[in-house]
Design a protein around this motif. Structure first.
Motif, PDB file in Angstrom:
ATOM      1  N   ASP A 265     -13.721  -6.119   5.889  1.00  0.00           N
ATOM      2  CA  ASP A 265     -12.842  -5.760   6.793  1.00  0.00           C
ATOM      3  C   ASP A 265     -13.019  -6.352   8.073  1.00  0.00           C
ATOM      4  O   ASP A 265     -14.541  -6.656   8.831  1.00  0.00           O
ATOM      5  CB  ASP A 265     -12.837  -4.943   6.589  1.00  0.00           C
ATOM      6  CG  ASP A 265     -11.329  -4.064   8.048  1.00  0.00           C
ATOM      7  OD1 ASP A 265     -10.235  -5.122   7.683  1.00  0.00           O
ATOM      8  OD2 ASP A 265     -11.711  -3.357   8.730  1.00  0.00           O
ATOM      9  N   THR A 266     -12.030  -7.285   8.233  1.00  0.00           N
ATOM     10  CA  THR A 266     -12.415  -8.248   9.715  1.00  0.00           C
ATOM     11  C   THR A 266     -10.954  -8.220  11.042  1.00  0.00           C
ATOM     12  O   THR A 266      -9.849  -7.582  10.495  1.00  0.00           O
ATOM     13  CB  THR A 266     -12.594  -9.227   9.427  1.00  0.00           C
ATOM     14  OG1 THR A 266     -10.877 -10.145   9.005  1.00  0.00           O
ATOM     15  CG2 THR A 266     -13.657 -10.461   8.413  1.00  0.00           C
TER      16      THR A 266
ATOM     17  N   ILE B  94      -7.211  -2.304   2.295  1.00  0.00           N
ATOM     18  CA  ILE B  94      -8.609  -1.740   2.134  1.00  0.00           C
ATOM     19  C   ILE B  94      -8.791   0.069   1.691  1.00  0.00           C
ATOM     20  O   ILE B  94      -9.205   0.441   1.194  1.00  0.00           O
ATOM     21  CB  ILE B  94      -8.833  -2.432   3.334  1.00  0.00           C
ATOM     22  CG1 ILE B  94      -9.635  -3.261   3.530  1.00  0.00           C
ATOM     23  CG2 ILE B  94     -11.241  -1.527   3.431  1.00  0.00           C
ATOM     24  CD1 ILE B  94     -10.466  -3.723   4.589  1.00  0.00           C
ATOM     25  N   ASN B  95      -7.381   0.910   2.849  1.00  0.00           N
ATOM     26  CA  ASN B  95      -7.379   1.981   2.321  1.00  0.00           C
ATOM     27  C   ASN B  95      -7.270   1.837   0.844  1.00  0.00           C
ATOM     28  O   ASN B  95      -7.176   3.459   0.356  1.00  0.00           O
ATOM     29  CB  ASN B  95      -6.871   2.587   3.411  1.00  0.00           C
ATOM     30  CG  ASN B  95      -7.722   2.766   4.748  1.00  0.00           C
ATOM     31  OD1 ASN B  95      -8.659   2.168   4.811  1.00  0.00           O
ATOM     32  ND2 ASN B  95      -6.700   2.421   5.922  1.00  0.00           N
TER      33      ASN B  95
ATOM     34  N   SER C  78       0.513  -1.434   0.079  1.00  0.00           N
ATOM     35  CA  SER C  78      -0.489   0.409  -0.415  1.00  0.00           C
ATOM     36  C   SER C  78       0.398   1.227   0.225  1.00  0.00           C
ATOM     37  O   SER C  78       0.040   2.253  -0.670  1.00  0.00           O
ATOM     38  CB  SER C  78      -0.582   0.443   1.208  1.00  0.00           C
ATOM     39  OG  SER C  78      -0.068  -0.376   2.193  1.00  0.00           O
ATOM     40  N   HIS C  79       2.065   1.160   0.685  1.00  0.00           N
ATOM     41  CA  HIS C  79       2.993   2.133   0.841  1.00  0.00           C
ATOM     42  C   HIS C  79       3.550   2.301  -0.608  1.00  0.00           C
ATOM     43  O   HIS C  79       3.538   3.739  -0.915  1.00  0.00           O
ATOM     44  CB  HIS C  79       4.408   2.139   1.800  1.00  0.00           C
ATOM     45  CG  HIS C  79       3.603   1.782   3.484  1.00  0.00           C
ATOM     46  ND1 HIS C  79       2.903   3.526   3.804  1.00  0.00           N
ATOM     47  CD2 HIS C  79       3.593   0.748   4.137  1.00  0.00           C
ATOM     48  CE1 HIS C  79       2.137   2.938   4.901  1.00  0.00           C
ATOM     49  NE2 HIS C  79       2.425   1.312   4.966  1.00  0.00           N
TER      50      HIS C  79
ATOM     51  N   LYS D 167      -8.786   6.010  -0.072  1.00  0.00           N
ATOM     52  CA  LYS D 167      -9.175   7.337   1.692  1.00  0.00           C
ATOM     53  C   LYS D 167      -9.237   5.847   2.357  1.00  0.00           C
ATOM     54  O   LYS D 167      -8.954   4.942   2.394  1.00  0.00           O
ATOM     55  CB  LYS D 167      -9.805   8.113   1.003  1.00  0.00           C
ATOM     56  CG  LYS D 167     -11.362   7.299   0.987  1.00  0.00           C
ATOM     57  CD  LYS D 167     -13.169   7.661   0.967  1.00  0.00           C
ATOM     58  CE  LYS D 167     -14.196   7.239   0.903  1.00  0.00           C
ATOM     59  NZ  LYS D 167     -15.586   8.247   1.369  1.00  0.00           N
ATOM     60  N   ARG D 168      -9.213   6.968   3.481  1.00  0.00           N
ATOM     61  CA  ARG D 168      -8.726   6.225   4.558  1.00  0.00           C
ATOM     62  C   ARG D 168     -10.410   5.452   4.803  1.00  0.00           C
ATOM     63  O   ARG D 168     -10.911   6.573   5.869  1.00  0.00           O
ATOM     64  CB  ARG D 168      -8.330   6.901   5.913  1.00  0.00           C
ATOM     65  CG  ARG D 168      -8.120   6.352   7.153  1.00  0.00           C
ATOM     66  CD  ARG D 168      -7.395   6.422   7.516  1.00  0.00           C
ATOM     67  NE  ARG D 168      -7.219   6.315  10.114  1.00  0.00           N
ATOM     68  CZ  ARG D 168      -6.441   6.389   9.983  1.00  0.00           C
ATOM     69  NH1 ARG D 168      -5.240   7.309   9.953  1.00  0.00           N
ATOM     70  NH2 ARG D 168      -6.620   5.589  11.461  1.00  0.00           N
ATOM     71  N   VAL D 169     -10.809   4.311   5.380  1.00  0.00           N
ATOM     72  CA  VAL D 169     -12.021   3.925   5.908  1.00  0.00           C
ATOM     73  C   VAL D 169     -11.907   2.900   7.175  1.00  0.00           C
ATOM     74  O   VAL D 169     -12.682   2.326   7.497  1.00  0.00           O
ATOM     75  CB  VAL D 169     -12.533   3.362   4.571  1.00  0.00           C
ATOM     76  CG1 VAL D 169     -13.848   3.832   3.619  1.00  0.00           C
ATOM     77  CG2 VAL D 169     -12.333   1.628   3.958  1.00  0.00           C
ATOM     78  N   ALA D 170     -10.439   1.948   7.233  1.00  0.00           N
ATOM     79  CA  ALA D 170     -10.195   0.929   7.840  1.00  0.00           C
ATOM     80  C   ALA D 170      -8.998   1.627   8.829  1.00  0.00           C
ATOM     81  O   ALA D 170      -8.563   2.465   8.494  1.00  0.00           O
ATOM     82  CB  ALA D 170      -9.834  -0.425   7.371  1.00  0.00           C
ATOM     83  N   THR D 171      -9.551   1.159  10.096  1.00  0.00           N
ATOM     84  CA  THR D 171      -8.071   2.008  11.033  1.00  0.00           C
ATOM     85  C   THR D 171      -6.984   1.167  10.684  1.00  0.00           C
ATOM     86  O   THR D 171      -6.944  -0.085  10.936  1.00  0.00           O
ATOM     87  CB  THR D 171      -9.214   1.328  12.332  1.00  0.00           C
ATOM     88  OG1 THR D 171     -10.329   1.627  12.935  1.00  0.00           O
ATOM     89  CG2 THR D 171      -7.637   2.413  13.810  1.00  0.00           C
TER      90      THR D 171
END
Length: 259
Positions: free
Chosen positions: A158-159, A124-125, A85-86, A130-134
């Protein structure tokens, strides 16, 4: 004496997600891909005849030759996507896969499963843009399942981290347990250092600027001394040094990897 951690809650979540989802993305840590594969999830997916794709996350933390070698081995069982993701690695491949799946049904649900801290939320993000998961370097930050709309007819489930019946010390070596909660951090850090000494000792030199010793405990003492973790009487604070090493491993600061 430490007991294996119960995982009844996680097992029930895994079974529910495997029932609800059309496809499973199993996220693993590219540095320790086989240790972070969950055989229970994979077996349940096979039994339920669900498509499972293994996403090797944090692929930017390992050399390309290593990632390709692992991919080739795992592909004998499941499709594999290298992802970061990075560094934006593998996102197009995942997008194409999702688009291909979305043409087959009106509504597609994709279950995102894996050990704590393998990067499910970052994955997921990255897909959602965009940020939707912590996200957090602390394992276990996601609480309960969440349904996240990705496209018009595609949803991600998401789990929380799914773990099997394992000891805290083993989970810590997989970056799936908070070092501060360990009863014996020095023992766990020694296990980790021992493995790094066997697989890629130069990683310790690169991270801490020390000459590693053949003995894991002596190497930990050198790290503590280098970091100036000294307590009364000039002794090295081994517990503090141990937690530092384990946190650095979780955060990807120690560039080690193995099959």
């Amino acid at each position: 004496m430490e007991k294996p951690r119960e995982w009844l809650r996680e097992k029930s979540i895994a079974k529910k997600v495997l029932s609800d989802a059309d496809v499973i993305f199993e996220i693993v840590d590219a540095r320790i891909p086989f240790e972070t594969r969950n055989s229970v999830i994979e077996q349940l997916a096979k039994e339920r005849n669900k498509k499972l794709v293994i996403v090797m996350n944090k692929a930017d933390l390992v050399p390309q030759w290593f990632a390709r070698k692992v991919k080739k081995i795992i592909e004998k069982e499941f499709p594999v996507v290298l992802f970061s993701s990075h560094k934006n690695i593998g996102k197009r491949e995942i997008d194409n896969l999702i688009k291909e799946l979305s043409h087959k049904k009106k509504i597609i649900k994709i279950g995102v499963l894996g050990y704590p801290n393998v990067g499910k939320s970052s994955f997921i993000n990255a897909l959602k843009r965009k940020r939707v998961a912590t996200t957090s370097p602390k394992p276990g930050m996601t609480r309960g399942e969440k349904l996240i709309k990705l496209y018009r007819n595609v949803y991600l489930i998401d789990t929380p981290g799914i773990i099997t019946l394992e000891y805290q010390s083993d989970l810590a070596l997989k970056c799936s347990w908070i070092p501060d909660k360990l009863e014996q951090p020095v023992e766990v850090a020694q296990k980790l250092i021992d493995r790094i000494l066997r697989e890629r000792p130069e990683a310790l030199e690169e991270t801490y600027g020390i000459e590693p010793d053949e003995e894991p405990l002596k190497t930990l003492e050198k790290i503590g001394k280098k970091l100036n973790y000294v307590i009364s009487g000039g002794k090295i604070d081994l517990e503090r040094a141990a937690r530092k090493v384990l946190w650095d491993w979780i955060k990807g600061k120690i560039k080690a990897y193995w099959i």
